[in-house]
Design an enzyme around this catalytic site. Structure first.
Site, PDB file in Angstrom:
ATOM      1  N   LEU A 449     -57.003  10.749 -39.624  1.00  0.00           N
ATOM      2  CA  LEU A 449     -55.934   9.815 -39.273  1.00  0.00           C
ATOM      3  C   LEU A 449     -54.706  10.521 -38.726  1.00  0.00           C
ATOM      4  O   LEU A 449     -54.014   9.973 -37.861  1.00  0.00           O
ATOM      5  CB  LEU A 449     -55.563   8.966 -40.490  1.00  0.00           C
ATOM      6  CG  LEU A 449     -56.651   8.010 -40.984  1.00  0.00           C
ATOM      7  CD1 LEU A 449     -56.120   7.137 -42.104  1.00  0.00           C
ATOM      8  CD2 LEU A 449     -57.171   7.132 -39.843  1.00  0.00           C
ATOM      9  N   ASP A 450     -54.401  11.714 -39.221  1.00  0.00           N
ATOM     10  CA  ASP A 450     -53.263  12.445 -38.652  1.00  0.00           C
ATOM     11  C   ASP A 450     -53.459  12.690 -37.164  1.00  0.00           C
ATOM     12  O   ASP A 450     -52.526  12.568 -36.366  1.00  0.00           O
ATOM     13  CB  ASP A 450     -53.076  13.784 -39.369  1.00  0.00           C
ATOM     14  CG  ASP A 450     -52.139  13.685 -40.560  1.00  0.00           C
ATOM     15  OD1 ASP A 450     -51.210  12.864 -40.512  1.00  0.00           O
ATOM     16  OD2 ASP A 450     -52.335  14.433 -41.530  1.00  0.00           O
ATOM     17  N   VAL A 451     -54.678  13.045 -36.774  1.00  0.00           N
ATOM     18  CA  VAL A 451     -54.946  13.331 -35.364  1.00  0.00           C
ATOM     19  C   VAL A 451     -54.914  12.048 -34.537  1.00  0.00           C
ATOM     20  O   VAL A 451     -54.222  11.959 -33.519  1.00  0.00           O
ATOM     21  CB  VAL A 451     -56.286  14.067 -35.201  1.00  0.00           C
ATOM     22  CG1 VAL A 451     -56.694  14.136 -33.741  1.00  0.00           C
ATOM     23  CG2 VAL A 451     -56.183  15.480 -35.780  1.00  0.00           C
TER      24      VAL A 451
END
Length: 538
Positions: A449-451
């Site tokens: 999700l960060d990416v």
């Protein structure tokens, strides 16, 4: 960044782009275009090439280059090392059971379309943004790739391991502790041995960087000796974040895809706007964001990656770091004296040190925003308002500012754990059911999700810049990890990716010798192995 100010209409509201293509790339793209207000037809019948080509009424265009030699999601996950990284938790490559590369590539594809339209408004030049799905896939593992190619070794064991625990009554859960004191209090409350508590902190802390968590078995035993009710009570007393893992299939119906990918609002009480800076000439071969300045106050992955992508589109990026610099600059392994992972997201950016905890530092930051087009941050909820650095305050200094917040939850966070990647993954149901007997349900330890949140943040900023160009005044935009989870959960695959029948890349540095992927990678002067821009403008 919550507000009662009404939302602005999405930037493509009322438009009907000319669309061509088919397959998963088109379907992923069409869903995002509809969320931005565009009128987009359903995917054409089977038999058309798996691609996506878009053209807006005034001529701005975008093409998603989905390689003809690949059979889709599984092949890209396998060839670019994504399966190898996702599988580190169990010690062998595993497919990520989501349409992940397709969603990331579609997000970049739509960003390219918005950037091309921004270039037309700024300079009069009609352009087409070409997005490489292969480069997008490589960017999802860019930090792991940079670290694997560094001369220095990792700070933790390369052994497999997960950070999912199971209570005595069979509840799978994950915790989040951002400082060692909270970690220690939680495990002490569960009567874990002191030695195991101490030994477990470093691999737990580095799981974001390594995609594995080789934790002492005594911690799992301590969790397994307590009921779920006791675990919850201990988490509340100790202050750690806690989430019970929920498979997406068990979530209530109607909870997927309801949120927009980001929200866009006018900034109230902004004074009259000054004219914008010089735009690129109509005949110049420049990138869409050339001449624009982004001030980034981001940590870890989401906001720094968003700013990195904006730099790939031509923006000048200046990082705002605390006195002494970002402590993550020294995270091992290093390359040329800097953390390889940090450099993968922050190379080419300028930096300025500002103590935002002091009155002088906050004044300095407000002064810096006067010459910026974008202020981008991912601070904890409420910090911007508490420091007097929210959108309204900064718009007084710069009435044409795009104020961008890449958050965790995309709204009120009361009663929720810290909005970090793995907490949002678990809370939103992005878990991978057990693939073999004896394995617990686990969320990915790859920063899924960060990416995707970084790609979504870059899209949100580009849309906000486009809106500012039309309105001539300050706007505020917020994207989130939760919205990124919605994109993934709302587009299930007909068939889950699999390992069988694919040559799976496990040697990440060896990708630079791959005849198809190698040209998308570069070696910096310090030896850092980096992924080139996913966009080409023509």
């Amino acid at each position: 960044m919550t507000s009662t100010v009404p939302l602005l209409p999405p930037p493509l509201a009322g438009t009907r782009p000319a669309c061509d293509g088919g397959g998963d790339p088109y379907r992923h793209t069409a869903r995002q275009l509809r969320s931005l207000g565009a009128d987009v037809p359903d995917a054409p019948d089977a038999g058309v090439p798996a691609a996506s080509r878009l053209r807006l009424p005034h001529g701005s265009g975008a093409v998603l280059d989905w390689p003809a030699h690949t059979d889709g999601e599984s092949d890209l996950q396998a060839r670019t090392g994504l399966m190898a990284v996702h599988g580190r938790r169990h010690g062998a490559p595993e497919p990520l059971p989501l349409a992940y590369v397709g969603t990331v590539a579609a997000t970049a594809h739509v960003t390219g379309l918005l950037a091309a339209e921004l270039l037309r408004l700024r300079s009069g030049r009609r352009a087409t943004a070409h997005t490489s799905a292969e480069a997008c896939a490589l960017l999802t593992v860019s930090q792991y790739l940079a670290a694997a190619a560094a001369d220095e070794g990792e700070a933790v064991s390369p052994a497999p391991g997960t950070a999912t625990f199971t209570s005595a009554d069979g509840v799978d859960f994950e915790i989040e502790a951002l400082v060692p004191e909270l970690w220690g209090r939680f495990w002490t409350g569960l009567d874990a041995p002191r030695r195991a508590i101490s030994a477990g902190w470093t691999p737990f802390q580095f799981r974001y960087a390594t995609a594995r968590a080789p934790l002492p078995g005594e911690l799992r035993s301590a969790a397994a000796s307590c009921s779920w009710a006791d675990v919850r009570a201990t988490a509340e007393r100790s202050g750690v974040g806690l989430v019970r893992l929920t498979d997406a299939a068990r979530r209530p119906p109607g909870t997927s895809g309801r949120r927009p990918p980001w929200t866009l609002r006018p900034v109230p009480a902004a004074p009259p706007a000054r004219p914008s800076g010089p735009a690129p000439g109509a005949d110049s071969c420049v990138l869409p964001l050339t001449g624009l300045r982004v001030l980034e106050a981001g940590r870890r992955i989401q906001a720094p990656l968003a700013a990195h992508l904006l730099r790939s589109l031509g923006a000048t990026v200046v990082r705002v770091e605390p006195p002494g610099g970002d402590p993550l600059r020294g995270m091992p392994p290093t390359c040329g004296g800097l953390s390889a992972r940090w450099s993968a997201l922050n190379r080419g950016k300028d930096a300025v040190e500002v103590d935002i905890k002091s009155d002088r530092g906050r004044r300095d930051l407000r002064d810096l925003t006067r010459d910026a087009d974008v202020f981008l941050h991912n601070w904890a909820p409420g910090n911007a308002e508490r420091l007097g650095l929210d959108a309204t305050a900064l718009a007084r200094a710069n009435p044409r500012l795009v104020y961008a917040y890449t958050s965790g939850w995309g709204g009120p966070a009361d009663g929720l754990p810290p909005g970090t990647d793995f907490m949002v993954q678990a809370h939103e149901g992005l878990t991978a059911p057990a693939a073999a007997p004896g394995r617990t349900t686990v969320a990915s330890l790859m920063t899924v999700l960060d990416v995707l949140g970084g790609f979504l943040g870059a899209q949100a900023v580009t849309a906000a810049l486009l809106t500012r160009e039309r309105l001539g005044s300050a706007v505020a935009v917020e994207s989130s990890l939760r919205a990124a989870a919605d994109l993934l959960r709302g587009r299930p695959r007909a068939e889950a990716p699999d390992v069988d029948g694919h040559a799976v890349t496990t040697d990440l540095p060896g990708l630079e010798h791959d005849p198809r992927l190698g040209p998308l990678l570069s070696r910096a002067a310090d030896g850092l192995l980096t992924v080139d821009s996913p966009w080409r403008i023509s």
